[in-house]
Design a protein around this motif. Structure first.
Motif, PDB file in Angstrom:
ATOM      1  N   THR A  46       0.784  -1.267  -0.204  1.00  0.00           N
ATOM      2  CA  THR A  46      -0.086   0.013  -0.187  1.00  0.00           C
ATOM      3  C   THR A  46       0.925   1.281  -0.136  1.00  0.00           C
ATOM      4  O   THR A  46       0.356   2.446   0.088  1.00  0.00           O
TER       5      THR A  46
ATOM      6  N   THR B  98       2.766   2.618  -2.210  1.00  0.00           N
ATOM      7  CA  THR B  98       2.961   3.723  -3.178  1.00  0.00           C
ATOM      8  C   THR B  98       1.647   4.458  -3.107  1.00  0.00           C
ATOM      9  O   THR B  98       1.765   5.683  -3.399  1.00  0.00           O
ATOM     10  N   VAL B  99       0.622   3.732  -3.343  1.00  0.00           N
ATOM     11  CA  VAL B  99      -0.716   4.633  -3.032  1.00  0.00           C
ATOM     12  C   VAL B  99      -0.794   5.397  -2.007  1.00  0.00           C
ATOM     13  O   VAL B  99      -1.083   6.582  -2.394  1.00  0.00           O
ATOM     14  N   GLU B 100      -0.536   5.047  -0.930  1.00  0.00           N
ATOM     15  CA  GLU B 100      -0.750   5.855   0.271  1.00  0.00           C
ATOM     16  C   GLU B 100       0.334   7.065   0.521  1.00  0.00           C
ATOM     17  O   GLU B 100       0.134   8.140   1.172  1.00  0.00           O
TER      18      GLU B 100
ATOM     19  N   HIS C 181       3.317   7.639  -1.987  1.00  0.00           N
ATOM     20  CA  HIS C 181       3.850   8.530  -3.239  1.00  0.00           C
ATOM     21  C   HIS C 181       2.980   8.889  -3.920  1.00  0.00           C
ATOM     22  O   HIS C 181       3.285  10.199  -4.654  1.00  0.00           O
ATOM     23  N   GLN C 182       1.869   8.508  -3.962  1.00  0.00           N
ATOM     24  CA  GLN C 182       0.654   9.079  -4.702  1.00  0.00           C
ATOM     25  C   GLN C 182      -0.274  10.129  -3.912  1.00  0.00           C
ATOM     26  O   GLN C 182      -1.181  10.568  -4.297  1.00  0.00           O
ATOM     27  N   SER C 183       0.155  10.230  -2.610  1.00  0.00           N
ATOM     28  CA  SER C 183      -0.592  11.171  -1.727  1.00  0.00           C
ATOM     29  C   SER C 183      -0.461  12.639  -2.296  1.00  0.00           C
ATOM     30  O   SER C 183       0.465  13.135  -2.729  1.00  0.00           O
ATOM     31  N   LYS C 184      -1.555  13.424  -2.240  1.00  0.00           N
ATOM     32  CA  LYS C 184      -1.685  14.727  -2.489  1.00  0.00           C
ATOM     33  C   LYS C 184      -1.192  15.625  -1.264  1.00  0.00           C
ATOM     34  O   LYS C 184      -0.778  16.913  -1.844  1.00  0.00           O
TER      35      LYS C 184
ATOM     36  N   GLN D  47       7.543  14.396   1.206  1.00  0.00           N
ATOM     37  CA  GLN D  47       7.099  15.289   0.485  1.00  0.00           C
ATOM     38  C   GLN D  47       7.955  15.642  -0.841  1.00  0.00           C
ATOM     39  O   GLN D  47       8.853  15.871  -0.642  1.00  0.00           O
ATOM     40  N   THR D  48       7.412  15.254  -2.051  1.00  0.00           N
ATOM     41  CA  THR D  48       7.858  15.239  -3.066  1.00  0.00           C
ATOM     42  C   THR D  48       9.664  15.053  -2.913  1.00  0.00           C
ATOM     43  O   THR D  48      10.453  15.695  -3.240  1.00  0.00           O
TER      44      THR D  48
END
Length: 103
Positions: free
Chosen positions: A10, A12-14, A16-19, A80-81
């Motif tokens: 989980t 990557t979704v939670e 790396h793809q977090s806004k 963050q980034t």
């Protein structure tokens, strides 16, 4: 918001793809991790919606642990980034997050 539990699948979704930025704590069954869980709960309450607070069970041979060079628990990262920051005390960490994100 509450603290979410992640694993290798989980991540990557939670994360790396977090806004929003993610506070990720690697925890274990030791006393220090128990205290860290209390800090994470408070952080999720205080900064929920501005940051995502997550925990992952520390595994010495885990893929994420190797990728981030996490050698023990508790270890906490602010992601963050591609910026990663460690922390120790709750107030220092909360202030660091707020100033890093201009909150």
């Amino acid at each position: 918001m509450s603290v979410i539990t992640i694993d290798d699948e989980t991540f990557t979704v939670e994360v790396h793809q977090s806004k929003i930025p993610v506070v990720l704590a690697f925890i274990s069954d030791n006393k220090a991790s128990g205290r860290m869980k209390d800090v994470l709960d408070q952080l999720a309450q205080d900064l929920g919606g501005k940051v995502k607070v997550a925990q992952k069970k520390f595994e010495a041979t885990g893929l994420l642990e190797k990728n981030y060079d996490v050698q023990s628990a508790p270890t906490t990262l602010l992601i963050q980034t591609e910026t990663v920051v460690g922390q120790y005390s709750f107030e220092w960490f909360k202030n660091k997050i707020e100033s890093s994100l201009n909150l």
